[in-house]
Motif scaffolding. Structure first.
Motif, PDB file in Angstrom:
ATOM      1  N   LYS A  28       0.792  -1.294   0.096  1.00  0.00           N
ATOM      2  CA  LYS A  28      -0.036  -0.102   0.127  1.00  0.00           C
ATOM      3  C   LYS A  28       1.045   1.249  -0.075  1.00  0.00           C
ATOM      4  N   PRO A  29       1.589   1.363  -1.141  1.00  0.00           N
ATOM      5  CA  PRO A  29       2.418   2.682  -0.999  1.00  0.00           C
ATOM      6  C   PRO A  29       1.470   3.810  -1.461  1.00  0.00           C
ATOM      7  N   PRO A  30       1.748   5.132  -0.874  1.00  0.00           N
ATOM      8  CA  PRO A  30       1.168   6.424  -1.041  1.00  0.00           C
ATOM      9  C   PRO A  30       0.573   6.615  -2.402  1.00  0.00           C
ATOM     10  N   LEU A  31      -0.566   6.659  -2.802  1.00  0.00           N
ATOM     11  CA  LEU A  31      -0.860   6.737  -4.298  1.00  0.00           C
ATOM     12  C   LEU A  31      -0.194   7.773  -5.025  1.00  0.00           C
ATOM     13  N   GLU A  32      -0.119   8.771  -4.299  1.00  0.00           N
ATOM     14  CA  GLU A  32       0.693  10.069  -5.030  1.00  0.00           C
ATOM     15  C   GLU A  32       2.163   9.882  -5.381  1.00  0.00           C
ATOM     16  N   LYS A  33       2.708   8.590  -4.780  1.00  0.00           N
ATOM     17  CA  LYS A  33       3.884   8.254  -5.165  1.00  0.00           C
ATOM     18  C   LYS A  33       4.038   7.356  -6.136  1.00  0.00           C
TER      19      LYS A  33
ATOM     20  N   ARG B 289      -8.824   4.603  -3.253  1.00  0.00           N
ATOM     21  CA  ARG B 289      -8.461   4.699  -1.940  1.00  0.00           C
ATOM     22  C   ARG B 289      -8.122   3.160  -1.506  1.00  0.00           C
ATOM     23  N   TYR B 290      -7.139   3.165  -0.531  1.00  0.00           N
ATOM     24  CA  TYR B 290      -7.124   1.725   0.092  1.00  0.00           C
ATOM     25  C   TYR B 290      -8.172   1.515   1.253  1.00  0.00           C
TER      26      TYR B 290
END
Length: 440
Positions: free
Chosen positions: A378-383, A404-405
């Motif tokens: 679950k890496p940050p979506l913006e990254k 979203r997770y």
């Protein structure tokens, strides 16, 4: 380790929610709130495991010097109201809301009946894991008492939210209390206001809460509304903070259509503060378009009625909710209250002069398509490389997206919404393929 989720601490009773966790969490709560009256209110829903958890909580609180008032099975919003009304330093509700009987949870309220801020929750977690509580001795040890007649206070409070110039005489209502916390209070209120009441799923045995019943399973309510030719039906969840409405034809009213109708009702009566409402990112764009024609502004929050309430406070609003049925009328309740919402819904129905199928069907919803992907990380979506660009492409097409997770599972949830269902599916497929390539 994080204990608090979006609404208190929740998990399988006896496995996650143990007597040890319950006792220590109660002590951590007691040591993190201002002590003025030295009283804490404790209520629960109808789960068998509530006895185990309640006794552990009482043990913990009395050990650190609090007096505990136990009021037995009552709705979550009743705990919020009674905590403030009875001048307690805090309130605790033992419930896993709409979850099955084998789960349970612990929700906390401050002295004013508000859910706790994230800052206070972090303080409680820190204190819990420090595990060095200041136990009292001698005359400083607290006591507990059980009070069974506070239901009357809550009933009076709820009835005061219903317009005094109206009554429910001649109205046939079916109530589904989910074998939960509203099994006594809901039929009492509707009977006292004059309705012809049929109640189903009102015989809790500790194991049948939410079982094919209530807000999570309104199919039985729908069939009973048709069978008894009722004017309207209301389904509550296990702790009665959520409401699902069924019209006279046995059709389940969409949560966003319900929010739209109630916002319209408040607006027409000049009771919608700042002519705006708060909803979550999950609410349909059709709701926003409908309200725009009345000049009603829509503010969006993260998923969770706690976050809806934060937005309501920020913009000084008195109405908001989730499409799932958590609806907040802050003039009458500090949190989502299924009974307040039901009374406001029936008041609107009476004053509209229409059948429920017309009154709660004021606009069309935009097509919404959604899916979920099982992910290994679950890496940050913006990254995620390229994520911003592909999401901008969806927006340029005039479609709304929500990516979203899951807070409880290793899943990424994807939603696309717009005026054309076919195009929405195409865009969802595009997003699904992209995120699968990055996360699976």
């Amino acid at each position: 380790m994080k204990l608090f989720g979006t609404d208190g601490v929740r998990g399988k009773a006896g496995e996650v929610i143990t007597p040890f966790l319950s006792m220590n969490l109660a002590m951590a709560f007691g040591e993190c709130i201002p002590k003025k009256t030295g009283k804490i209110l404790v209520g629960k829903d109808t789960r068998r495991s509530g006895y185990m958890i309640e006794n552990a909580i009482v043990s913990g609180l009395t050990a650190i010097g609090f007096d505990v008032i136990q009021i037995g099975p009552m709705p979550t919003p009743a705990i919020a109201f009674l905590t403030e009304d009875m001048r307690c330093d805090g309130g605790i509700m033992i419930s896993a809301s709409h979850n099955p009987y084998y789960d349970n949870g612990i929700k906390f309220f401050d002295s004013e009946g508000n859910k706790l801020s994230q800052d206070i929750e972090k303080q409680i977690e820190k204190r819990y894991f420090e595990n060095n509580f200041e136990l009292k001795t001698n005359k400083e040890i607290g006591k507990s008492k059980r009070i069974d007649d506070v239901i009357g206070r809550y009933i009076v409070h709820i009835k005061s939210s219903f317009p005094k110039h109206l009554n429910l005489n001649g109205l046939r209502v079916v109530l589904d209390t989910a074998n939960g916390a509203a099994y006594k209070v809901a039929p009492t209120i509707f009977n006292e206001l004059g309705a012809d009441v049929i109640t189903i799923n009102d015989n809790p045995n500790g194991f049948n809460i939410n079982l094919n019943a209530g807000a999570m399973h309104p199919e039985m309510l729908a069939s009973k509304v048709r069978e008894y030719r009722a004017d309207i039906g209301f389904a509550f969840d296990g702790d009665a903070d959520r409401l699902v409405v069924v019209d006279e034809k046995g059709n389940i009213v969409d949560g966003d259509k319900l929010l739209g109708a109630l916002a319209y009702y408040l607006h027409k009566k000049n009771k919608l503060r700042n002519n705006a409402i708060a909803v979550t990112v999950m609410s349909n764009g059709g709701l926003e378009e409908f309200l725009k024609q009345y000049g009603i502004k829509v503010y969006r929050s993260a998923v969770g009625d706690k976050y809806v309430l934060e937005v309501m406070k920020k913009y000084d609003l008195n109405f908001g909710g989730e499409q799932s049925g958590h609806i907040i009328f802050s003039d009458y309740a500090k949190t989502g209250d299924g009974l307040v919402s039901a009374l406001q819904s029936v008041a609107y129905l009476i004053e509209s002069g229409k059948k429920a199928s017309e009154a709660f069907n004021l606009f069309e919803l935009y097509p919404q398509v959604q899916t979920s992907i099982v992910v290994s990380q679950k890496p940050p979506l913006e990254k995620i490389d390229g994520a911003k660009n592909i999401l901008k492409e969806v927006e340029k097409e005039g479609y709304r997206h929500l990516v979203r997770y899951s807070g409880t599972e290793n899943k990424l949830r994807l939603l696309v919404e717009g005026k054309d269902n076919k195009k929405a599916k195409e865009l969802l497929d595009k997003l699904t393929k992209f995120f699968k390539s990055k996360l699976v």
